[in-house]
Design a protein around this motif. Structure first.
Motif, PDB file in Angstrom:
ATOM      1  N   GLU A   1      -5.617  -1.087   3.279  1.00 47.41           N
ATOM      2  CA  GLU A   1      -4.747  -2.796   3.052  1.00 47.41           C
ATOM      3  C   GLU A   1      -5.202  -4.330   4.317  1.00 47.41           C
TER       4      GLU A   1
ATOM      5  N   GLN B   1      -1.009  -4.262  -5.900  1.00 45.80           N
ATOM      6  CA  GLN B   1      -0.497  -2.830  -5.072  1.00 45.80           C
ATOM      7  C   GLN B   1      -1.605  -1.793  -4.786  1.00 45.80           C
ATOM      8  N   VAL B   2      -2.104  -0.946  -3.890  1.00 50.09           N
ATOM      9  CA  VAL B   2      -2.891  -0.148  -3.646  1.00 50.09           C
ATOM     10  C   VAL B   2      -2.263   1.748  -3.589  1.00 50.09           C
TER      11      VAL B   2
ATOM     12  N   PRO C   1      -3.362   4.337   5.660  1.00 48.62           N
ATOM     13  CA  PRO C   1      -2.737   2.786   4.419  1.00 48.62           C
ATOM     14  C   PRO C   1      -3.043   1.703   5.193  1.00 48.62           C
TER      15      PRO C   1
ATOM     16  N   THR D   1       0.867  -1.024   0.408  1.00 44.34           N
ATOM     17  CA  THR D   1       0.372  -0.073   0.284  1.00 44.34           C
ATOM     18  C   THR D   1       1.125   1.271   0.123  1.00 44.34           C
TER      19      THR D   1
END
Length: 203
Positions: A99, A125-126, A95, A50
């Motif tokens: 997640e 992936q964020v 974050p 993240t």
């Protein structure tokens, strides 16, 4: 008798501190509503990464900040299952909030989330682009924007961007703000088409 008085004073002091802490809202209560279970992608593994990419890291506008002036940056996250069972997970910065919620969504679909980065495990992936809470004209407004990419060894990257906003009339207290934040957050997390990401990444 004196000991009783001391115990009573200590008890009253603890109660007063507790009441003060309750009055000072240091976190935001957020409930993530899980969608119904899916078994389309069982047996897969991912590693979540993240990144906070927000150009403006202030969560509140001036009016909203006044109502959450003691906010510590932590969100108290609870997850509500489709059968309405509710589980409190803990307090997270932004974050980790994304997640943790996405991890629950992936696990709900039968996907295993690993703790260690591995070349043999696809990277989920964020990127958080916007997370905003405004109070405008007696209305709480929430605006969320994030992007997810899925790849393995940087080969064939699949991407999807998700954004949305919502509002609710303000009444006394902060519960209406927390309700609209929870609703929009849940909607955005659940709107992400994870099955299509796996298809596009050929995983």
């Amino acid at each position: 008798m004196r000991r009783k008085h001391i115990v009573m004073l200590v008890g009253l002091g603890i109660l007063a501190l507790g009441m003060t802490a309750c009055m000072k809202k240091v976190y935001i209560n957020l409930t993530y509503q899980l969608p119904p279970a899916s078994e389309h992608i069982t047996g897969r593994r991912v590693y979540i990464e993240t990144q906070d990419m927000r150009a403006d890291t202030d969560i509140f506008n001036a009016a909203a900040k006044e109502k959450f002036q003691y906010f510590s940056g932590l969100f108290s996250l609870a997850v509500e299952a489709p059968d309405q069972q509710r589980f409190l997970l803990g307090a997270y910065p932004l974050p980790a909030l994304f997640e943790t919620a996405l991890k629950k969504r992936l696990e709900q679909m039968g996907i295993t989330v690993v703790d260690q980065k591995d070349e043999d495990v696809p990277r989920f992936q964020v990127k958080i682009n916007r997370f905003r809470i405004n109070l405008i004209d007696q209305k709480w407004q929430t605006d969320i924007d994030f992007e997810v990419s899925l790849s393995q060894n940087e080969k064939r990257v699949a991407r999807e961007a998700v954004s949305g906003s919502g509002e609710r009339m303000k009444v006394i207290g902060s519960r209406d703000a927390e309700k609209v934040i929870s609703e929009i957050f849940s909607e955005m997390i659940n709107q992400l088409n994870i099955e299509r990401l796996f298809q596009q990444a050929n995983l």
